[in-house]
Write a protein that holds these residues in place. Structure first.
Motif, short mmCIF file in Angstrom:
data_model
loop_
_atom_site.label_atom_id
_atom_site.label_comp_id
_atom_site.label_asym_id
_atom_site.label_seq_id
_atom_site.Cartn_x
_atom_site.Cartn_y
_atom_site.Cartn_z
N ALA A 132 37.59 36.75 37.67
CA ALA A 132 36.39 36.23 38.33
C ALA A 132 36.66 34.81 38.83
N PRO A 133 36.03 34.42 39.92
CA PRO A 133 36.25 33.07 40.46
C PRO A 133 36.03 31.99 39.41
N GLY A 134 37.00 31.06 39.36
CA GLY A 134 36.89 29.94 38.44
C GLY A 134 37.31 30.23 37.01
N THR A 135 37.84 31.42 36.75
CA THR A 135 38.19 31.78 35.37
C THR A 135 39.70 31.98 35.17
N ASP A 136 40.52 31.49 36.09
CA ASP A 136 41.96 31.69 35.98
C ASP A 136 42.53 31.15 34.67
N VAL A 174 44.89 42.26 48.14
CA VAL A 174 45.72 42.58 46.97
C VAL A 174 45.33 41.67 45.81
N PRO A 175 45.19 42.19 44.60
CA PRO A 175 44.83 41.35 43.46
C PRO A 175 45.82 40.19 43.26
N THR A 176 45.32 39.12 42.69
CA THR A 176 46.07 37.86 42.60
C THR A 176 47.21 37.91 41.61
N TYR A 177 47.00 38.54 40.47
CA TYR A 177 48.00 38.52 39.40
C TYR A 177 48.52 39.93 39.11
N LEU A 178 49.78 39.97 38.70
CA LEU A 178 50.41 41.23 38.31
C LEU A 178 50.96 41.10 36.90
N ALA A 179 50.70 42.11 36.07
CA ALA A 179 51.32 42.20 34.75
C ALA A 179 52.07 43.53 34.68
N LEU A 180 53.31 43.47 34.24
CA LEU A 180 54.10 44.67 34.01
C LEU A 180 54.24 44.85 32.50
N HIS A 181 53.58 45.87 31.98
CA HIS A 181 53.61 46.16 30.54
C HIS A 181 54.57 47.33 30.33
N VAL A 205 36.73 39.37 29.96
CA VAL A 205 37.68 39.24 31.07
C VAL A 205 37.66 40.47 31.96
N MET A 206 37.81 41.65 31.34
CA MET A 206 37.90 42.88 32.12
C MET A 206 36.58 43.23 32.79
N GLY A 207 35.48 42.85 32.16
CA GLY A 207 34.18 43.17 32.73
C GLY A 207 33.79 42.31 33.91
N SER A 208 34.50 41.21 34.11
CA SER A 208 34.14 40.29 35.19
C SER A 208 35.20 40.24 36.30
N LEU A 209 36.17 41.14 36.26
CA LEU A 209 37.25 41.12 37.25
C LEU A 209 36.71 41.24 38.66
#
Length: 230
Positions: A132-136, A174-181, A205-209
């Motif tokens: 969400a904006p401002g939550t990086d 495209v989403p800003t961040y990438l995580a490879l798990h 976090v996940m609820g406000s993406l």
């Protein structure tokens, strides 16, 4: 210090009359990846296939990049994209027979479970997210202070590598961040993963993406310095 990163390429065949899945694989592994390595700027490559047979773009290639400046160089642009051997008909460029979603990512952070083997694992979750904006800062703190730990408690978990989008060559929004798990198992531990999403912080976090894109891929090939970090 050079900015390290990742070249992320998700693809699909668009002209099956010009290239079969077998020939597309051969072009990638016998021509394209060696051409990439010939630059001496990228030293390892990993190929995957989406575990979902109905996925729009089933193929993924990951190339760790020691210096992100290379991706903006003429040398990168000059990597060959044609194949008379594997592409039939009048079209011999890869872009004429396949579609590529190409993204450049800068490395952010990584976490690895203690005692795991080096090199790529069997499965990788490619999770592209925009907080969400401002939550990086909170998003980053959630990973470092909670999410790594809860992931490490999942069966088969190996490591997480995180990146920030620098450029997307073809796709918009495209989403800003990438995580490879990465998971070294034949299937994902779905029950364990569900638990990682049930903490108050994870729900917040996940609820406000503002955006998300999550795929699961299975490793199909590793090339070059296979112990290099993805």
């Amino acid at each position: 210090m050079p900015q390290t990163g990742l070249l992320w390429v998700n693809s699909k065949i668009t002209d099956p009359s010009a290239v079969s899945p077998e020939n597309f694989k051969s072009w990638y592994e016998e021509e394209h990846i060696p051409d990439v390595f010939a630059t001496k700027q990228i030293h390892s490559a990993y190929r995957y296939q989406n575990i979902d047979p109905s996925a729009n773009r089933p193929y993924l290639a990951l190339y760790p990049v020691p210096d992100m400046k290379f991706l903006g160089s003429q040398q990168f642009l000059d990597i060959p994209v044609s194949s008379k051997k594997y592409f039939s008909g009048p079209q011999v460029k890869c872009f004429d027979v396949a579609e590529f979603d190409t993204r450049f990512y800068e490395f952010v952070h990584s976490f690895e479970k203690e005692g795991v083997k080096s090199g790529p694992a069997k499965l990788v979750i490619s999770a592209a997210l925009t907080p969400a904006p401002g939550t990086d800062d909170d998003f980053d703190a959630w990973y470092k202070q909670e999410h790594y730990q809860t992931l490490s408690e999942c069966a088969g978990y190996v490591r997480t590598r995180r990146y920030k989008l620098k450029e997307a060559l073809t796709e918009k929004n495209v989403p800003t961040y990438l995580a490879l798990h990465e998971f070294d198992s034949e299937s994902l531990p779905q029950d364990d993963l569900q638990k990682t999403a049930e903490t108050p912080w994870a729900k917040k976090v996940m609820g406000s993406l503002a955006g998300s894109e999550v795929f699961v891929f299975r490793l199909t090939g590793e090339f070059g310095d296979v112990k290099a970090k993805i």
